[in-house]
Design a protein around this motif. Structure first.
Motif, PDB file in Angstrom:
ATOM      1  N   THR A 282      19.635  -5.474  -3.884  1.00 55.02           N
ATOM      2  CA  THR A 282      20.183  -5.263  -2.417  1.00 55.02           C
ATOM      3  C   THR A 282      19.709  -3.940  -1.643  1.00 55.02           C
ATOM      4  O   THR A 282      19.274  -4.069  -0.508  1.00 55.02           O
ATOM      5  CB  THR A 282      21.659  -5.511  -2.243  1.00 55.02           C
ATOM      6  OG1 THR A 282      22.335  -4.382  -3.174  1.00 55.02           O
ATOM      7  CG2 THR A 282      22.229  -6.566  -2.992  1.00 55.02           C
ATOM      8  N   SER A 536      23.460  -9.990   3.433  1.00 56.10           N
ATOM      9  CA  SER A 536      24.400  -9.863   2.701  1.00 56.10           C
ATOM     10  C   SER A 536      25.115 -10.957   2.290  1.00 56.10           C
ATOM     11  O   SER A 536      25.544 -11.389   1.351  1.00 56.10           O
ATOM     12  CB  SER A 536      25.295  -8.839   3.337  1.00 56.10           C
ATOM     13  OG  SER A 536      25.927  -9.312   4.651  1.00 56.10           O
ATOM     14  N   LEU A 539      22.632 -13.363  -0.109  1.00 59.37           N
ATOM     15  CA  LEU A 539      22.947 -12.597  -1.493  1.00 59.37           C
ATOM     16  C   LEU A 539      23.970 -12.955  -2.027  1.00 59.37           C
ATOM     17  O   LEU A 539      24.284 -13.397  -3.150  1.00 59.37           O
ATOM     18  CB  LEU A 539      22.339 -11.449  -1.301  1.00 59.37           C
ATOM     19  CG  LEU A 539      20.883 -10.950  -0.968  1.00 59.37           C
ATOM     20  CD1 LEU A 539      20.527  -9.611  -1.031  1.00 59.37           C
ATOM     21  CD2 LEU A 539      20.045 -11.645  -2.087  1.00 59.37           C
ATOM     22  N   GLY A 603      23.279  -1.442   0.885  1.00 62.44           N
ATOM     23  CA  GLY A 603      22.973  -1.387  -0.598  1.00 62.44           C
ATOM     24  C   GLY A 603      24.063  -0.757  -1.116  1.00 62.44           C
ATOM     25  O   GLY A 603      24.579  -1.517  -2.318  1.00 62.44           O
ATOM     26  N   MET A 606      27.260  -3.101  -1.236  1.00 57.54           N
ATOM     27  CA  MET A 606      27.050  -4.412  -2.125  1.00 57.54           C
ATOM     28  C   MET A 606      27.109  -3.967  -3.424  1.00 57.54           C
ATOM     29  O   MET A 606      27.743  -4.695  -4.393  1.00 57.54           O
ATOM     30  CB  MET A 606      25.705  -5.024  -1.871  1.00 57.54           C
ATOM     31  CG  MET A 606      25.779  -5.882  -0.367  1.00 57.54           C
ATOM     32  SD  MET A 606      26.929  -6.787  -0.123  1.00 57.54           S
ATOM     33  CE  MET A 606      27.948  -5.656   1.052  1.00 57.54           C
TER      34      MET A 606
END
Length: 735
Positions: A282, A536, A539, A603, A606
């Motif tokens: 990510t 986001s 994913l 990133g 996540m």
């Protein structure tokens, strides 16, 4: 994926000498390549396609003498009117002659010939033109330029060289190691073992060293801005420590449950390693996605940082298992090394009764019990922190925000004192015709139009190229480079000269370039934010097989970004508590900070989302109630996520307190604040409260969508099935 990583982890431990040797060879090879192939970094920010950049390209082609770096030497006499005396004029001429002899200078302009003398006769400006651009000047040239006027200063005069010629690359000094030291202390406290802490730190340092060596080895063929290596170091070090921390922590857990070292490593890489791979992916996708906005220097920054993160992931899932193999049970605290229970044959290493009295479990129970007040207070608090965001202004930095006492700042302040702020951010109008006659006819029209524009203080006489087809006019605004009125002036001048038909008229200069860069970045920001938030959701839907969990994660990310922007604006732009971060002069935020911050924080957010919520899903899938699964996920993950966040904050904080460059300060500050908000407020407080409120509904996914989505098995369900019929290896077995 978990099964594949399980095999990779065990294989890396069993062939640990080979794995370590391969990484050392890679490190030495890239280190040698960096030493011999390292090229210069750029200190300027260009934007192809903008009017200011087209003007610079035109000057470089048709008027090369005016395309190099410029310098301005501010001169202040000891008393008013002294420049009008023969002695004062002699001192200034001496300074002009000295400047003209600096290596690489093609000319220095006598201020008396162009009227660059203040009305009170105490200040003068010496314009210096270099043949090469600022990035092409070497240290010897800069040092010689800075020494101009030393003899005059000995006689009581103030001489302050400044301008583009002093643009330099910010360097990372040894003081940034304090962030690493703090990270090491956090690791020792978290693990209770010097071996585990040292090995985790060593693994991360090797990864970032490989990444930085690879980056510098490419710098001779790829143009990198001066901020790029520092950003790559900052991010690579932070995520490298965190990823190694997650795998080591899970490995220790399996050792305490009675598994052999190679089996513990395999399962740690298969479970925590799966989360590391996804979390790293990510970050990489978000950083590489900066290329979508089509801004070259931002693309290079994103790709460079993405490369270091990729290496951090690879090192974590290969080199870390190898190092764990060398350490054996020494990764455990000394008091626990001899108390490891043997797993019964056929048992899935359930281990001893779990201690649920730790802070993580207590915090989770409190948050889930008071979930509605927690959510309301969290949303209100972050909303208030985000209020200053509405006043955010973006610009490229100018010498007025440079550290107090630096040569650039001294020169800037002296010019402002003697002539006004507009002289520190002069504009340049380029007039280019097909023939010398066309250019000569257009110059008076352009001059008249610019002089009539509001907020213009003066227009300098034109400088003509050798062939007479290109003219360069200097324009002095009444306001400083980052003032809103100057931004309006740039647009007004362009509108005013837009009707000239017989020649191309382009406005440029450092101030105009900064405005063009800021506007293009501001236009790209909503597009990039939409891409990141959309990414986001997709994913996390793939990973958690849920609709509400991804939406909740995306909304939490937006809260983090808004609050981080608000605090950063309050400190760096509005000046609240600026002394605490060593900021001399508040001003607009660096243009690329918002878009860069979104990419990096996405990133990192996540990361924490995956490490916490994946455990919640794992327990829910294996029979726990939604409420208990939420508590378990927080209880197991709180300690590690807290340590990871503190490490990132300490690494980023090192760049805030121990570097003078305001750009690096603002980036480090925003990242440190963003990590703190996301980890402690959003992920460890609001997220479990929301998950508790949603209950089983948090894991709902339509059947048609469940069938369409591939199962990436980040929780290790496939690995559990693979190991179900295999008894764990004896405790004494070594890889």
């Amino acid at each position: 994926m978990a099964t594949l990583l399980y095999r990779l982890g065990r294989g890396s431990l069993r062939r640990r000498r080979l794995v370590v040797a391969v990484w050392l060879v890679v490190l030495v090879g890239l280190g040698l390549a960096a030493a011999f192939l390292r090229g210069p970094t750029a200190s300027n920010f260009t934007m192809p396609g903008t009017e200011s950049q087209r003007a610079l390209d035109l000057l470089s082609e048709q008027f090369p003498a005016a395309s190099g770096a410029t310098g301005t030497i501010a001169v202040k006499a000891p008393a008013d009117g002294q420049l009008a005396t023969p002695e004062g004029q002699a001192v200034v001429k001496e300074i002009v002659q000295e400047a003209a002899t600096v290596p690489g200078v093609v000319g220095a302009v006598d201020p008396f010939t162009v009227g660059a003398v203040s009305q009170d006769g105490q200040y003068a400006l010496v314009q210096v033109q270099f043949a090469d651009t600022a990035d092409e000047l070497d240290d010897a040239q800069r040092e010689a330029y800075e020494r101009v006027g030393a003899s005059a200063e000995a006689r009581g005069w103030q001489v302050a060289p400044g301008g583009e010629a002093l643009n330099s690359v910010p360097e990372v000094g040894s003081t940034e190691a304090i962030g690493v030291v703090v990270a090491a202390v956090v690791l020792v406290i978290t693990f209770g073992s010097l071996v585990a802490a040292g090995m985790t730190m060593l693994n991360a340092l090797i990864g970032v060293a490989v990444g930085m060596a690879g980056l510098y080895s490419l710098s001779s063929v790829v143009e990198l801005t001066s901020v790029t290596p520092i950003l790559a170091l900052m991010l690579g070090l932070a995520v490298g420590i965190d990823y190694s921390l997650f795998i080591t922590s899970r490995h220790r857990q399996y050792l305490l449950e009675g598994l052999s070292p190679d089996e513990a490593v395999g399962r740690a890489v298969g479970t925590a390693g799966s989360a590391v791979v996804f979390a790293g992916a990510t970050v990489v996708i978000a950083l590489a996605g900066l290329a979508v906005v089509d801004i070259p220097f931002l693309t290079s920054m994103g790709l460079a940082a993405a490369g270091t993160v990729t290496l951090a992931v690879l090192v974590a899932i290969t080199l870390q298992p190898a190092l764990l193999g060398f350490a054996g049970r020494k990764v455990l605290p000394r008091r626990l090394r001899g108390a490891v229970p043997a797993a019964a044959e056929g048992e899935d290493a359930a281990g001893p009764a779990e201690d649920r009295s730790g802070f993580g479990f207590r915090w989770a129970r409190l948050v889930t019990r008071l979930r509605v007040p927690v959510i309301l207070v969290g949303l209100l608090g972050l909303g208030l922190l985000a209020v200053p965001t509405s006043d955010m202004r973006l610009a490229l930095p100018d010498a007025g925000t440079a550290p107090v006492g630096s040569p650039a700042r001294v020169s800037n302040d002296l010019i402002t004192e003697g002539f006004g702020p507009g002289f520190t951010g002069r504009l340049a109008v380029v007039v280019a015709g097909d023939t010398p006659q066309a250019t000569s006819a257009a110059v008076p029209q352009v001059t008249a139009l610019v002089q009539r524009t509001e907020n213009v203080l003066a227009v300098a006489p034109p400088q003509l190229s050798p062939d007479g087809r290109t003219a360069l006019l200097g324009v002095v605004p009444k306001t400083g480079p980052t003032d809103e009125a100057t931004e309006t002036l740039v647009h007004d001048v362009r509108d005013a000269v837009g009707g000239i038909r017989d020649a191309d008229v382009l406005l440029t200069g450092a101030t105009a370039i900064g405005i063009d860069v800021s506007e293009k970045l501001a236009d790209a920001l909503p597009i990039y934010l939409f891409l990141v938030v959309g990414l986001s959701v997709l994913l996390l839907m793939l990973v958690f097989r849920s609709l509400l969990v991804p939406v909740k994660a995306a909304l939490g990310f937006l809260l983090t970004v808004a609050a981080t922007f608000g605090i950063t604006v309050a400190v760096f732009q509005q000046g609240h508590l600026a002394d605490l971060v060593g900021l001399d002069t508040p001003g607009p935020l660096i243009s690329f900070l918002p878009i860069l911050l979104i990419g990096i924080l996405f990133g990192l957010a996540m990361d924490y989302e995956v490490f916490l919520v994946s455990r919640m899903r794992e327990d829910f899938v294996h029979g726990d109630t939604a409420q208990q699964a939420t508590i378990n996920g927080m209880g197991h993950g709180a300690r590690v996520v807290t340590a990871a966040a503190l490490i990132m904050i300490s690494v980023f904080g090192g760049f805030v307190f121990f570097l003078d460059d305001p750009i690096i300060k603002s980036i480090g500050f925003a990242l440190a604040v963003g990590v703190a908000i996301d980890a402690f407020v959003v992920r460890m407080t609001i997220v479990p409260a929301v998950m508790s409120l949603l209950g089983r509904g948090a894991w709902w996914l339509p059947r048609w969508l469940s069938r369409a989505l591939p199962n990436v098995d980040i929780e290790g369900e496939g690995l559990r099935a693979h190991l179900a019929d295999q008894p764990p290896a004896p405790v004494g077995q070594r890889g």
